[in-house]
Design a protein around this motif. Structure first.
Motif, mmCIF file in Angstrom:
data_model
loop_
_atom_site.group_PDB
_atom_site.id
_atom_site.type_symbol
_atom_site.label_atom_id
_atom_site.label_comp_id
_atom_site.label_asym_id
_atom_site.label_seq_id
_atom_site.Cartn_x
_atom_site.Cartn_y
_atom_site.Cartn_z
ATOM 1 N N ASP A 32 0.728 -1.111 0.032
ATOM 2 C CA ASP A 32 0.007 -0.029 -0.138
ATOM 3 C C ASP A 32 0.846 1.090 0.082
ATOM 4 O OD1 ASP A 32 -2.101 -1.548 0.122
ATOM 5 O OD2 ASP A 32 -2.602 -1.295 2.212
ATOM 6 N N LEU A 33 2.139 1.358 0.651
ATOM 7 C CA LEU A 33 3.002 2.359 0.908
ATOM 8 C C LEU A 33 3.416 2.571 -0.638
ATOM 9 C CD1 LEU A 33 4.411 4.419 2.437
ATOM 10 C CD2 LEU A 33 5.984 2.872 2.856
ATOM 11 N N VAL A 34 3.990 1.528 -1.369
ATOM 12 C CA VAL A 34 4.606 1.755 -2.480
ATOM 13 C C VAL A 34 3.651 2.210 -3.460
ATOM 14 C CG1 VAL A 34 5.721 0.293 -4.455
ATOM 15 C CG2 VAL A 34 6.489 -0.104 -1.974
ATOM 16 N N ALA A 35 2.308 1.870 -3.330
ATOM 17 C CA ALA A 35 1.400 2.184 -4.482
ATOM 18 C C ALA A 35 1.050 3.702 -4.297
ATOM 19 C CB ALA A 35 0.079 1.317 -4.135
ATOM 20 N N SER A 36 1.119 4.199 -3.042
ATOM 21 C CA SER A 36 0.945 5.514 -2.746
ATOM 22 C C SER A 36 2.152 6.449 -3.248
ATOM 23 C CB SER A 36 0.603 5.869 -1.186
ATOM 24 O OG SER A 36 1.855 5.881 -0.420
ATOM 25 N N LEU A 37 3.153 6.039 -3.480
ATOM 26 C CA LEU A 37 4.642 6.869 -3.684
ATOM 27 C C LEU A 37 4.251 7.601 -4.912
ATOM 28 C CD1 LEU A 37 7.383 4.716 -2.411
ATOM 29 C CD2 LEU A 37 6.275 6.669 -1.239
ATOM 30 N N ARG A 38 4.116 7.658 -6.050
ATOM 31 C CA ARG A 38 4.013 8.384 -6.933
ATOM 32 C C ARG A 38 5.452 8.974 -7.452
ATOM 33 N NH1 ARG A 38 -0.390 6.391 -7.003
ATOM 34 N NH2 ARG A 38 -2.425 7.234 -6.313
ATOM 35 N N ILE A 39 6.411 8.077 -7.287
ATOM 36 C CA ILE A 39 7.762 8.629 -7.832
ATOM 37 C C ILE A 39 8.349 7.676 -9.212
ATOM 38 C CG2 ILE A 39 8.370 9.497 -5.548
ATOM 39 C CD1 ILE A 39 10.096 7.018 -5.067
#
Length: 181
Positions: A32-39
């Motif tokens: 979930d954290l990785v999916a939220s990153l937008r980088i």
């Protein structure tokens, strides 16, 4: 007309290392954290998330019997389960990492016990630099400032020996051992 010679594929580079892995619930939180990153970047597959504790060898060929010998030593390690906590996130051009704010003393102690056991058995390992525990979340991507995150924590109850085929994104679990007193 020029003729191109076919190049034989180079052999896989092996990275044989000991690691601890996040529990399933924490892998989901990390996803979930990785999916939220937008980088941007290429996310690490959830089944490959880990903290490297000791790297034994990296090369085109694993020395005969090394994995089996290391596995025998691993079975002798005695240590109770311990908790790790990661509460910082940093991203650069090469990767994004989970980092701890506080030293992970129990993980450091586990690493030392494993290292001493390997040394007593005559097995060498890579000791370069300071031990900086982290979890790689993705490769590539855009740089981002270090930020605090909601802590991601799990109880380390076992550890693994992994043969990683560098460049092929393939991990082969050689063995798994439960931590016990």
């Amino acid at each position: 007309m020029s003729t191109m010679l076919a190049r034989a594929p180079s052999p896989a580079t092996h990275n044989l290392f000991f690691a601890v892995r996040p529990a399933a619930e924490e892998r989901a939180r990390i996803a979930d954290l990785v999916a939220s990153l937008r980088i941007g970047g290429v996310p690490m597959r959830l089944d490959r998330l880990h903290i490297t504790t000791l790297s034994l060898v990296m090369g085109d060929v694993l020395p005969d019997g090394l994995a089996q010998e290391a596995a025998e030593i691993a079975g002798s390690i005695r240590m109770p389960a311990f908790r790790v906590i990661f509460d910082r996130l940093v991203g650069g051009n090469r990767s994004a990492l989970l980092l701890p704010s506080e030293p992970l003393e129990a993980l450091r102690m586990f690493r030392e016990r494993l290292g001493f056991a390997l040394m007593r058995a005559g097995i060498t390992f890579q000791q370069g630099g300071r031990f900086s525990p982290h979890v790689t979340l993705l490769y590539g991507g855009q740089p981002m400032p270090e930020i605090e995150i909601e802590p991601i924590s799990w109880l380390v109850e076992d550890f693994v020996l992994i043969d990683s085929f560098v460049g092929e994104m393939k991990h082969v679990e050689v063995g798994r051992w439960e931590l016990r007193s």
